[in-house]
Design a protein around this motif. Structure first.
Motif, mmCIF file in Angstrom:
data_model
loop_
_atom_site.group_PDB
_atom_site.id
_atom_site.type_symbol
_atom_site.label_atom_id
_atom_site.label_comp_id
_atom_site.label_asym_id
_atom_site.label_seq_id
_atom_site.Cartn_x
_atom_site.Cartn_y
_atom_site.Cartn_z
ATOM 1 N N ILE A 95 -13.966 -57.945 45.201
ATOM 2 C CA ILE A 95 -14.558 -56.624 45.413
ATOM 3 C C ILE A 95 -15.693 -56.415 44.418
ATOM 4 O O ILE A 95 -15.472 -56.399 43.202
ATOM 5 C CB ILE A 95 -13.510 -55.506 45.223
ATOM 6 N N GLY A 96 -16.907 -56.262 44.913
ATOM 7 C CA GLY A 96 -18.027 -55.939 44.042
ATOM 8 C C GLY A 96 -17.978 -54.474 43.649
ATOM 9 O O GLY A 96 -17.752 -53.602 44.493
ATOM 10 N N THR A 97 -18.171 -54.187 42.373
ATOM 11 C CA THR A 97 -18.099 -52.797 41.914
ATOM 12 C C THR A 97 -19.205 -52.491 40.914
ATOM 13 O O THR A 97 -19.574 -53.338 40.092
ATOM 14 C CB THR A 97 -16.722 -52.497 41.287
ATOM 15 N N SER A 98 -19.748 -51.285 41.024
ATOM 16 C CA SER A 98 -20.778 -50.787 40.120
ATOM 17 C C SER A 98 -20.625 -49.266 40.089
ATOM 18 O O SER A 98 -19.854 -48.707 40.876
ATOM 19 C CB SER A 98 -22.170 -51.184 40.619
ATOM 20 N N PRO A 99 -21.342 -48.564 39.197
ATOM 21 C CA PRO A 99 -21.224 -47.101 39.178
ATOM 22 C C PRO A 99 -21.525 -46.456 40.531
ATOM 23 O O PRO A 99 -20.912 -45.448 40.889
ATOM 24 C CB PRO A 99 -22.262 -46.684 38.126
ATOM 25 N N MET A 100 -22.444 -47.042 41.307
ATOM 26 C CA MET A 100 -22.816 -46.476 42.599
ATOM 27 C C MET A 100 -21.921 -46.979 43.726
ATOM 28 O O MET A 100 -21.948 -46.428 44.823
ATOM 29 C CB MET A 100 -24.277 -46.822 42.932
ATOM 30 N N THR A 101 -21.141 -48.026 43.461
ATOM 31 C CA THR A 101 -20.245 -48.566 44.496
ATOM 32 C C THR A 101 -18.842 -48.726 43.914
ATOM 33 O O THR A 101 -18.336 -49.845 43.794
ATOM 34 C CB THR A 101 -20.766 -49.930 45.004
ATOM 35 N N PRO A 102 -18.202 -47.608 43.537
ATOM 36 C CA PRO A 102 -16.868 -47.691 42.925
ATOM 37 C C PRO A 102 -15.831 -48.198 43.919
ATOM 38 O O PRO A 102 -15.938 -47.973 45.124
ATOM 39 C CB PRO A 102 -16.584 -46.238 42.514
ATOM 40 N N ALA A 103 -14.817 -48.864 43.381
ATOM 41 C CA ALA A 103 -13.777 -49.451 44.230
ATOM 42 C C ALA A 103 -12.580 -48.524 44.404
ATOM 43 O O ALA A 103 -11.525 -48.960 44.874
ATOM 44 C CB ALA A 103 -13.322 -50.778 43.622
ATOM 45 N N GLN A 104 -12.729 -47.250 44.062
ATOM 46 C CA GLN A 104 -11.610 -46.318 44.102
ATOM 47 C C GLN A 104 -10.992 -46.219 45.492
ATOM 48 O O GLN A 104 -9.776 -46.057 45.638
ATOM 49 C CB GLN A 104 -12.065 -44.934 43.634
ATOM 50 N N VAL A 105 -11.822 -46.316 46.540
ATOM 51 C CA VAL A 105 -11.291 -46.205 47.899
ATOM 52 C C VAL A 105 -10.235 -47.284 48.160
ATOM 53 O O VAL A 105 -9.224 -47.040 48.827
ATOM 54 C CB VAL A 105 -12.431 -46.286 48.936
ATOM 55 N N LEU A 106 -10.432 -48.476 47.607
ATOM 56 C CA LEU A 106 -9.467 -49.554 47.791
ATOM 57 C C LEU A 106 -8.236 -49.360 46.912
ATOM 58 O O LEU A 106 -7.129 -49.740 47.293
ATOM 59 C CB LEU A 106 -10.134 -50.897 47.498
ATOM 60 N N VAL A 107 -8.449 -48.755 45.757
ATOM 61 C CA VAL A 107 -7.298 -48.419 44.909
ATOM 62 C C VAL A 107 -6.397 -47.433 45.646
ATOM 63 O O VAL A 107 -5.165 -47.550 45.625
ATOM 64 C CB VAL A 107 -7.773 -47.823 43.568
ATOM 65 N N ASP A 108 -7.016 -46.457 46.329
ATOM 66 C CA ASP A 108 -6.248 -45.467 47.079
ATOM 67 C C ASP A 108 -5.491 -46.102 48.249
ATOM 68 O O ASP A 108 -4.389 -45.664 48.598
ATOM 69 C CB ASP A 108 -7.179 -44.361 47.599
ATOM 70 N N LEU A 109 -6.113 -47.133 48.859
ATOM 71 C CA LEU A 109 -5.482 -47.785 50.008
ATOM 72 C C LEU A 109 -4.480 -48.871 49.603
ATOM 73 O O LEU A 109 -3.729 -49.375 50.447
ATOM 74 C CB LEU A 109 -6.562 -48.421 50.899
ATOM 75 N N TRP A 110 -4.471 -49.231 48.330
ATOM 76 C CA TRP A 110 -3.717 -50.390 47.868
ATOM 77 C C TRP A 110 -2.232 -50.368 48.242
ATOM 78 O O TRP A 110 -1.708 -51.366 48.749
ATOM 79 C CB TRP A 110 -3.886 -50.539 46.358
ATOM 80 N N MET A 249 -23.022 -37.733 46.792
ATOM 81 C CA MET A 249 -21.739 -37.499 47.434
ATOM 82 C C MET A 249 -20.658 -37.447 46.366
ATOM 83 O O MET A 249 -20.846 -37.918 45.241
ATOM 84 C CB MET A 249 -21.431 -38.565 48.479
ATOM 85 N N GLN A 250 -19.515 -36.862 46.706
ATOM 86 C CA GLN A 250 -18.479 -36.588 45.714
ATOM 87 C C GLN A 250 -17.965 -37.857 45.040
ATOM 88 O O GLN A 250 -17.547 -37.820 43.881
ATOM 89 C CB GLN A 250 -17.311 -35.846 46.369
ATOM 90 N N LYS A 251 -18.005 -38.997 45.723
ATOM 91 C CA LYS A 251 -17.483 -40.235 45.145
ATOM 92 C C LYS A 251 -18.316 -40.715 43.967
ATOM 93 O O LYS A 251 -17.918 -41.642 43.259
ATOM 94 C CB LYS A 251 -17.392 -41.326 46.214
ATOM 95 N N TRP A 252 -19.498 -40.106 43.749
ATOM 96 C CA TRP A 252 -20.345 -40.472 42.615
ATOM 97 C C TRP A 252 -20.190 -39.507 41.450
ATOM 98 O O TRP A 252 -21.031 -39.478 40.553
ATOM 99 C CB TRP A 252 -21.810 -40.503 43.048
ATOM 100 N N GLN A 253 -19.125 -38.736 41.426
ATOM 101 C CA GLN A 253 -18.997 -37.679 40.427
ATOM 102 C C GLN A 253 -18.921 -38.203 39.000
ATOM 103 O O GLN A 253 -19.179 -37.458 38.045
ATOM 104 C CB GLN A 253 -17.755 -36.836 40.728
#
Length: 297
Positions: A95-110, A249-253
């Motif tokens: 999973i590629g991750t950066s401040p603009m592409t956080p991996a939180q969505v996958l953490v939530d789905l884990w 968008m909110q995911k960039w908070q």
């Protein structure tokens, strides 16, 4: 991987003097000067103008400074990716991750992903979110990084030569400095943006953003639209420093600590999901099917 004199060059450019750079690098000023002289000689370029007031970058120096940052970071990332490749697991999703592409969505789905596909493992691979990295990573998904979470549409997918699995539709919001007059609000009306500068990514990047842009131009000319080319921390800094509003968008908070992201009373949304290779590997296909199944449920 790269000429180490580039790091000395960057340090001198940022410090503005050989002596200050020497202190930071824990070497002598003559050693710093020698490295810069050798670099200029090997490149056949003058990088600094030496004056009694200090050092100034030449135009060639300014150009090299921008590229050197990318070269150094790219080489470091290349080594990280090479090490990760040695540890590659057949059931590993990178999973590629950066401040603009956080991996939180996958953490939530884990938890649900583990129920559906217990053999699949995640490996987070951080990357520097620059235009150059975005082009290379998204055009080569499946080589060193399998998926990246982010906003997209067909225009962007065609531009970056990748595919996307939509997970949700995210409301388009606005980010403002915590010191901005609008930061006192919990939600914005479009009219709240009258008299403000609103930063929108350039036309042609997203069909959904262009719909919003056209609506504002036609029906809300009191809002001044400011174009920018790429979403990175620099865009967020520009928003905060210039007291602008920024489409977000909110995911960039958590991207910028001095910005507040506010919902707006308009109906514009943008797809959010997983970017992947057009022809993903079997394990990535399995993973994407599991995500799609969970999202639909």
């Amino acid at each position: 991987m790269y000429n180490p004199q580039l790091e000395t060059f960057l340090c001198v450019a940022e410090c503005g003097s050989f002596n200050k750079a020497a202190e930071k690098l824990y070497i002598s000023p003559p050693a710093v000067i020698k490295q810069i002289n050798l670099l200029e000689e090997s490149l056949d370029l003058q990088l600094f103008i030496r004056t009694h007031r200090g050092l100034q970058l030449t135009e060639a120096g300014k150009s090299l400074m921008q590229d050197a940052k990318y070269i150094i970071q790219y080489c470091k990332d290349s080594v990280t990716r090479a090490k990760n490749a040695m540890q590659k697991d057949e059931e590993m999703i990178r999973i590629g991750t950066s401040p603009m592409t956080p991996a939180q969505v996958l953490v939530d789905l884990w938890p649900k992903l583990q129920e559906d596909s217990p053999d699949i493992k995640f490996q987070l691979i951080p990357f520097d979110n620059t235009p150059e990295n975005a082009r290379e990573i998204l055009a080569n998904l499946g080589q060193n990084i399998d998926v990246v979470a982010g906003i997209f549409d067909e225009t962007m997918l065609n531009l970056r030569q990748c595919s996307g699995l939509e997970i949700s539709r995210e409301p388009i919001c606005c980010a403002v400095s915590i010191h901005h007059r609008l930061a006192q609000k919990d939600r914005l009306a479009v009219q709240d943006l009258y008299g403000e500068k609103l930063m929108l990514i350039r036309r042609g990047w997203s069909h959904y953003v262009d719909l919003l842009r056209d609506d504002l131009w036609k029906n809300h000319p009191q809002i001044q639209i400011v174009d920018f080319n790429f979403y990175d921390v620099g865009a967020f800094n520009q928003c905060e420093n210039n007291n602008c509003a920024l489409m977000a968008m909110q995911k960039w908070q958590y991207v910028h600590p001095l910005l507040k992201i506010l919902p707006v009373d308009w109906r514009y949304t943008i797809p959010y999901g997983l970017l992947h290779a057009p022809d993903p590997s079997p394990v990535v296909k399995k993973f994407l099917r599991a995500v799609e199944k969970i999202v639909k449920a």
